[in-house]
Design a protein around this motif. Structure first.
Motif, PDB file in Angstrom:
ATOM      1  N   ILE A  10       0.842  -1.195   0.000  1.00 13.83           N
ATOM      2  CA  ILE A  10       0.000   0.000   0.000  1.00 13.83           C
ATOM      3  C   ILE A  10       0.879   1.248   0.000  1.00 13.83           C
ATOM      4  O   ILE A  10       0.578   2.225  -0.690  1.00 13.83           O
ATOM      5  CB  ILE A  10      -0.976  -0.018   1.193  1.00 13.83           C
ATOM      6  N   TYR A  11       1.984   1.209   0.748  1.00 14.62           N
ATOM      7  CA  TYR A  11       2.924   2.330   0.732  1.00 14.62           C
ATOM      8  C   TYR A  11       3.514   2.531  -0.657  1.00 14.62           C
ATOM      9  O   TYR A  11       3.732   3.663  -1.095  1.00 14.62           O
ATOM     10  CB  TYR A  11       4.046   2.121   1.750  1.00 14.62           C
ATOM     11  N   LEU A  12       3.780   1.450  -1.350  1.00 10.48           N
ATOM     12  CA  LEU A  12       4.325   1.547  -2.706  1.00 10.48           C
ATOM     13  C   LEU A  12       3.307   2.195  -3.647  1.00 10.48           C
ATOM     14  O   LEU A  12       3.664   3.066  -4.450  1.00 10.48           O
ATOM     15  CB  LEU A  12       4.711   0.159  -3.201  1.00 10.48           C
ATOM     16  N   VAL A  13       2.049   1.816  -3.531  1.00  5.84           N
ATOM     17  CA  VAL A  13       0.998   2.407  -4.356  1.00  5.84           C
ATOM     18  C   VAL A  13       0.851   3.890  -4.043  1.00  5.84           C
ATOM     19  O   VAL A  13       0.743   4.729  -4.953  1.00  5.84           O
ATOM     20  CB  VAL A  13      -0.340   1.659  -4.154  1.00  5.84           C
ATOM     21  N   ILE A  14       0.869   4.239  -2.760  1.00  4.39           N
ATOM     22  CA  ILE A  14       0.767   5.642  -2.358  1.00  4.39           C
ATOM     23  C   ILE A  14       1.939   6.439  -2.929  1.00  4.39           C
ATOM     24  O   ILE A  14       1.765   7.573  -3.391  1.00  4.39           O
ATOM     25  CB  ILE A  14       0.692   5.767  -0.826  1.00  4.39           C
ATOM     26  N   GLY A  15       3.127   5.856  -2.922  1.00  5.07           N
ATOM     27  CA  GLY A  15       4.291   6.527  -3.489  1.00  5.07           C
ATOM     28  C   GLY A  15       4.123   6.823  -4.965  1.00  5.07           C
ATOM     29  O   GLY A  15       4.424   7.929  -5.421  1.00  5.07           O
ATOM     30  N   PHE A  16       3.625   5.855  -5.718  1.00  2.35           N
ATOM     31  CA  PHE A  16       3.418   6.080  -7.152  1.00  2.35           C
ATOM     32  C   PHE A  16       2.314   7.102  -7.410  1.00  2.35           C
ATOM     33  O   PHE A  16       2.414   7.902  -8.342  1.00  2.35           O
ATOM     34  CB  PHE A  16       3.121   4.771  -7.876  1.00  2.35           C
ATOM     35  N   VAL A  17       1.280   7.096  -6.585  1.00  3.75           N
ATOM     36  CA  VAL A  17       0.216   8.086  -6.741  1.00  3.75           C
ATOM     37  C   VAL A  17       0.758   9.490  -6.472  1.00  3.75           C
ATOM     38  O   VAL A  17       0.439  10.445  -7.187  1.00  3.75           O
ATOM     39  CB  VAL A  17      -0.979   7.762  -5.816  1.00  3.75           C
ATOM     40  N   MET A  18       1.597   9.628  -5.467  1.00  2.00           N
ATOM     41  CA  MET A  18       2.173  10.934  -5.152  1.00  2.00           C
ATOM     42  C   MET A  18       3.138  11.397  -6.245  1.00  2.00           C
ATOM     43  O   MET A  18       3.201  12.585  -6.553  1.00  2.00           O
ATOM     44  CB  MET A  18       2.898  10.898  -3.798  1.00  2.00           C
ATOM     45  N   VAL A  19       3.884  10.472  -6.840  1.00  2.00           N
ATOM     46  CA  VAL A  19       4.771  10.835  -7.957  1.00  2.00           C
ATOM     47  C   VAL A  19       3.942  11.304  -9.142  1.00  2.00           C
ATOM     48  O   VAL A  19       4.271  12.306  -9.793  1.00  2.00           O
ATOM     49  CB  VAL A  19       5.680   9.649  -8.351  1.00  2.00           C
ATOM     50  N   TYR A  20       2.854  10.599  -9.435  1.00  2.00           N
ATOM     51  CA  TYR A  20       1.968  11.023 -10.522  1.00  2.00           C
ATOM     52  C   TYR A  20       1.373  12.400 -10.231  1.00  2.00           C
ATOM     53  O   TYR A  20       1.313  13.256 -11.118  1.00  2.00           O
ATOM     54  CB  TYR A  20       0.855   9.997 -10.735  1.00  2.00           C
ATOM     55  N   ASP A  21       0.946  12.616  -8.989  1.00  2.00           N
ATOM     56  CA  ASP A  21       0.373  13.905  -8.607  1.00  2.00           C
ATOM     57  C   ASP A  21       1.405  15.025  -8.772  1.00  2.00           C
ATOM     58  O   ASP A  21       1.094  16.091  -9.289  1.00  2.00           O
ATOM     59  CB  ASP A  21      -0.126  13.842  -7.162  1.00  2.00           C
ATOM     60  N   ALA A  22       2.634  14.764  -8.342  1.00  2.00           N
ATOM     61  CA  ALA A  22       3.683  15.778  -8.468  1.00  2.00           C
ATOM     62  C   ALA A  22       4.016  16.053  -9.929  1.00  2.00           C
ATOM     63  O   ALA A  22       4.210  17.213 -10.319  1.00  2.00           O
ATOM     64  CB  ALA A  22       4.928  15.322  -7.715  1.00  2.00           C
ATOM     65  N   ALA A  23       4.068  15.008 -10.751  1.00  2.00           N
ATOM     66  CA  ALA A  23       4.399  15.198 -12.163  1.00  2.00           C
ATOM     67  C   ALA A  23       3.296  15.954 -12.900  1.00  2.00           C
ATOM     68  O   ALA A  23       3.582  16.768 -13.778  1.00  2.00           O
ATOM     69  CB  ALA A  23       4.638  13.844 -12.825  1.00  2.00           C
ATOM     70  N   SER A  24       2.051  15.693 -12.521  1.00  2.00           N
ATOM     71  CA  SER A  24       0.959  16.368 -13.217  1.00  2.00           C
ATOM     72  C   SER A  24       0.831  17.831 -12.802  1.00  2.00           C
ATOM     73  O   SER A  24       0.321  18.643 -13.571  1.00  2.00           O
ATOM     74  CB  SER A  24      -0.361  15.635 -12.968  1.00  2.00           C
ATOM     75  N   LYS A  25       1.304  18.191 -11.625  1.00  2.00           N
ATOM     76  CA  LYS A  25       1.199  19.572 -11.146  1.00  2.00           C
ATOM     77  C   LYS A  25       2.523  20.330 -11.220  1.00  2.00           C
ATOM     78  O   LYS A  25       2.619  21.440 -10.709  1.00  2.00           O
ATOM     79  CB  LYS A  25       0.717  19.577  -9.695  1.00  2.00           C
ATOM     80  N   TRP A  26       3.541  19.757 -11.838  1.00  2.00           N
ATOM     81  CA  TRP A  26       4.878  20.351 -11.788  1.00  2.00           C
ATOM     82  C   TRP A  26       4.953  21.709 -12.485  1.00  2.00           C
ATOM     83  O   TRP A  26       5.685  22.594 -12.060  1.00  2.00           O
ATOM     84  CB  TRP A  26       5.898  19.399 -12.400  1.00  2.00           C
ATOM     85  N   ASN A  27       4.217  21.928 -13.548  1.00  2.00           N
ATOM     86  CA  ASN A  27       4.296  23.188 -14.284  1.00  2.00           C
ATOM     87  C   ASN A  27       3.389  24.272 -13.725  1.00  2.00           C
ATOM     88  O   ASN A  27       3.311  25.353 -14.303  1.00  2.00           O
ATOM     89  CB  ASN A  27       3.971  22.952 -15.766  1.00  2.00           C
ATOM     90  N   ASP A  28       2.714  24.019 -12.639  1.00  2.00           N
ATOM     91  CA  ASP A  28       1.892  25.042 -11.995  1.00  2.00           C
ATOM     92  C   ASP A  28       2.776  26.078 -11.328  1.00  2.00           C
ATOM     93  O   ASP A  28       3.988  25.904 -11.191  1.00  2.00           O
ATOM     94  CB  ASP A  28       0.966  24.414 -10.946  1.00  2.00           C
ATOM     95  N   ALA A  29       2.163  27.158 -10.897  1.00  2.00           N
ATOM     96  CA  ALA A  29       2.915  28.223 -10.231  1.00  2.00           C
ATOM     97  C   ALA A  29       3.477  27.732  -8.897  1.00  2.00           C
ATOM     98  O   ALA A  29       4.617  28.025  -8.556  1.00  2.00           O
ATOM     99  CB  ALA A  29       2.019  29.432 -10.010  1.00  2.00           C
TER     100      ALA A  29
END
Length: 66
Positions: A10-29
């Motif tokens: 579950i920690y591994l899944v949470i880690g991948f979800v957080m990486v996806y979240d960070a990558a999708s929001k990286w170009n925001d202000a």
């Protein structure tokens, strides 16, 4: 004790979800540093729990063989 093996994934899944979240929001202000930190903590927790689970299994096998 079997649920402890599941929770580390579950920690591994949470880690991948957080990486996806960070990558999708990286170009925001506002940079998503919280997502990056949480992903790092989740991956660290996964590897930490995996290491100690293997150590405890080896110790249990050694104690059962005596």
């Amino acid at each position: 004790m079997n649920y402890l093996n599941i929770t580390k994934y579950i920690y591994l899944v949470i880690g991948f979800v957080m990486v996806y979240d960070a990558a999708s929001k990286w170009n925001d202000a506002d940079k998503p540093w919280l997502s990056v930190i949480l992903a790092g903590l989740a991956f660290f927790t996964f590897f930490f729990r995996s290491k100690f689970a293997k150590k405890f299994e080896a110790r249990d096998r050694q104690n059962n063989s005596k």
